[in-house]
Every structure is written in C-alpha cells, then in structure tokens.
Design an enzyme around this catalytic site. Structure first.
Site, short mmCIF file in Angstrom:
data_model
loop_
_atom_site.label_atom_id
_atom_site.label_comp_id
_atom_site.label_asym_id
_atom_site.label_seq_id
_atom_site.Cartn_x
_atom_site.Cartn_y
_atom_site.Cartn_z
N ASP A 297 -11.33 -24.24 -124.77
CA ASP A 297 -11.89 -23.07 -125.46
C ASP A 297 -12.68 -23.38 -126.73
O ASP A 297 -12.55 -22.67 -127.75
CB ASP A 297 -10.77 -22.06 -125.78
CG ASP A 297 -10.03 -21.60 -124.53
OD1 ASP A 297 -10.42 -22.01 -123.42
OD2 ASP A 297 -9.05 -20.83 -124.66
N LYS B 166 -11.06 -18.88 -117.76
CA LYS B 166 -9.67 -18.41 -117.65
C LYS B 166 -9.50 -17.08 -118.38
O LYS B 166 -10.03 -16.90 -119.48
CB LYS B 166 -8.72 -19.47 -118.22
CG LYS B 166 -8.91 -19.79 -119.70
CD LYS B 166 -8.05 -20.98 -120.08
CE LYS B 166 -8.06 -21.31 -121.54
NZ LYS B 166 -7.59 -20.28 -122.45
N CYS C 132 -3.70 -21.41 -127.08
CA CYS C 132 -4.16 -21.87 -125.77
C CYS C 132 -3.82 -23.33 -125.49
O CYS C 132 -3.58 -23.71 -124.35
CB CYS C 132 -5.65 -21.61 -125.62
SG CYS C 132 -5.98 -19.84 -125.47
N1 TIU Z 1 -8.10 -20.18 -127.11
C1 TIU Z 1 -7.13 -19.57 -127.77
O1 TIU Z 1 -6.29 -20.20 -128.41
N2 TIU Z 1 -7.16 -18.18 -127.78
C2 TIU Z 1 -6.68 -17.41 -128.82
O2 TIU Z 1 -6.71 -16.18 -128.76
N3 TIU Z 1 -6.24 -18.08 -129.93
C3 TIU Z 1 -5.84 -17.54 -131.12
O3 TIU Z 1 -5.32 -18.28 -131.95
N4 TIU Z 1 -6.02 -16.25 -131.35
#
Ligand code: TIU
Length: 226
Positions: A27, A132, A165
């Site tokens: 991400d 995802k 994530c």
């Molecule tokens: N990629 C991921 O970690 N999504 C989140 O929403 N992370 C947060 O820390 N909000």
C-alpha cells in the site's frame, strides 16, 4: 538446492532462498503517503510515512537486480463501493469518506490518481499488483494462489502502515505457513509508539509472527550471495 541467504534479524537469523521468496510492498499509495488522501482524512500526519521511501527504494532496486519476485499491493474499492462494507465506509468521523472526491481523486477508489502507487516506487513490467479491499493482502485477493503458483515460501515485507495493513498481512501470511521478514525502516506508521510496539510484537515470543531486521541487513545478505 542452493544455500539460503542469511539475514541477521530478531529473534534470530532469517534464511531465505531467492527463487522461493518475494518482496512485498504494501500500500505505498498516494492515498496513504501524500497529503489529500485517505490517511490524511483519518486525521493523520502523513509526513510520518515519508521516511520509509528512501530505504525502500534501495531495497526495491537491489531486489530487482537480484531477480527476486516483487509484489505490490493497493488498498481500495470499486467505484460503486460494492466491495466496501458499511462497517468500513461509516466508521469514525473522517474529514472525507471513502468514495468522496478529494484533491487526488475519489478517496481510496481504484483507478483514481490517489489510489495508485507513488512514483518513486512505481511497479515495472513483470511485477504483480494486487488490489485488496481489506487491510490484509490475502483477504478477497488472488495473493495466496499467486504465491503457490510461484512456489514462494518466504516474504520480505515492507510498506504502510506497520500496525494496520503490514500487521494484518503478516498475520495472515504466518497462519498460511509463510516465513515473513519485516524490514523495520521500510515499514511506517502514523504513530511512533505503534511503529515500535508493532515491530516488537512480530519478533517477540521467539518470532510469533516472523522476523524483523533493518534493511541494511537484508541488503548485506543480497550482496553476499555468490
Ligand atoms: N494500508 C493500511 O495500513 N491502511 C490503513 O488504513 N492504515 C491506517 O493506518 N489507517
């Protein structure tokens, strides 16, 4: 079978075989790393994640050079939000909700500028991109099938955010039998204490979820290969 590459890590040395391993970049999207995206709408200081980019660029370059599999993930949803459960859509009091128009396009929606991976870490031809809908990279994706088809057993894990994530994915991977090495300076959190404890939680109890090492130790192992 060649000797495994060895990385000095917590709680002990991590061994991996290049042909059966993948680098996972979780991400590294504008929506999390840059202002005006999903991370900022949740009230976070996104500059906290910027420090991950330079070491991760080095790791990505060395991993590509070594010929190892590289897999990127992106968290996001279909434009009609049919894959976004109300529990996620309605949670909390963000300044903008998933699907709302933001300065980088609709928040966390596939195909929008903000949803894509930052330029510095953009995938190149041959690298997989897994979209995802959840926090974990295995949930509602083909990742498990892809790893099986490629006979991959070890994952070098990087990306954001450490306790969300990255953790969810490492836990999913660990339960599926993968050995995960998390590179401590290549994962980032909006919260300094979550970064610290998030990493400790992975390597504690004899490596309950996996291994943790700075990227310099991983790079050393790649350089030392014959
Ligand atoms: N990629 C991921 O970690 N999504 C989140 O929403 N992370 C947060 O820390 N909000």
């Amino acid at each position: 079978m060649s000797d495994p590459l060895l990385v000095e890590a917590e709680p002990y040395v991590y061994g991996f075989d290049l042909r059966h391993s993948a680098l996972l970049l979780i991400d590294m999207q504008r929506d999390f790393v840059e202002p005006g995206g999903f991370g900022e709408t949740l009230g976070n200081d996104v500059s906290m994640l910027q420090q991950v980019v330079p070491p991760l660029r080095e790791v990505l370059a060395a991993t590509r050079k070594a010929g190892m599999t590289v897999i990127h993930t992106r968290e996001g949803h279909l434009p009609d939000l049919s894959d976004c459960p109300p529990a996620k859509l309605n949670r909390g009091a963000p300044s903008m909700r998933i699907g709302d128009p933001g300065p980088k396009g609709r928040i966390l929606i596939r195909g929008e500028y903000g949803h894509d991976i930052i330029d510095e870490l953009a995938p190149v031809q041959g690298e997989l991109v897994i979209d995802k809908p959840g926090k974990g990279a295995f949930y509602a994706t083909d990742l498990g099938h892809v790893l099986q088809a490629k006979d991959i057993r070890s994952l070098i894990v990087t990306g954001v955010t450490t306790e969300v994530c990255v953790h969810t994915t490492v836990r999913e991977a660990n339960d599926r039998g993968y050995d995960c090495l998390v590179l401590s300076d290549c994962v980032g959190s909006y919260f300094a204490e979550f970064q610290r404890y998030g990493l400790q939680m992975i390597a504690a109890q004899g490596g309950i979820f996996g291994w943790v090492a700075p990227s310099s130790n991983y790079l050393k192992a790649l350089e030392a290969r014959s």
